[in-house]
Design a protein around this motif. Structure first.
Motif: not given
Length: 109
Positions: A75-88, A90-97, A99-102
């Motif tokens: 019950p002490k455990l809290r989760t920080i969802d990083i799925a949106p960041m990982i998705g972004e 992947i998108r930036r890598t695929f489009n040659g944008e 990632v550092t700017q994030l």
């Protein structure tokens, strides 16, 4: 740390022994609340039992490793969802944008 909240930072929680021992030391030295934050929550072996028995107030980690089963047992455990960041990333890598700017902080904002 006497009379103050304390934060333990680590890259990964695996066995839970570091968090358990560190939280005991902080409590002995008067920390009022103890929080642990890690990027990866592996929680192998008795890790969740150690955390549940420790004086840690709460533990936060990302979902780089699935956390649902762990949260059900701790019950002490809290989760920080990083799925949106990982998705972004992947998108930036695929489009040659960039990632550092994030991760660039602009002092002018």
């Amino acid at each position: 740390v006497e009379g103050r909240p304390a934060i333990i930072l680590d890259d990964m929680i695996d066995s839970g022994s570091t968090i358990g021992l560190a939280s005991e030391v902080l409590k002995r030295h008067g920390a009022t609340e103890i929080y642990a934050i890690a990027v990866h929550g592996v929680f192998s072996g008795p890790a969740l039992e150690i955390i549940n028995k420790s004086p840690v107030t709460a533990v936060a980690c990302t979902n780089s490793v699935p956390q649902d089963e762990f949260r059900a047992r701790c019950p002490k455990l809290r989760t920080i969802d990083i799925a949106p960041m990982i998705g972004e990333i992947i998108r930036r890598t695929f489009n040659g944008e960039s990632v550092t700017q994030l991760f660039v902080h602009d002092e002018q904002l």
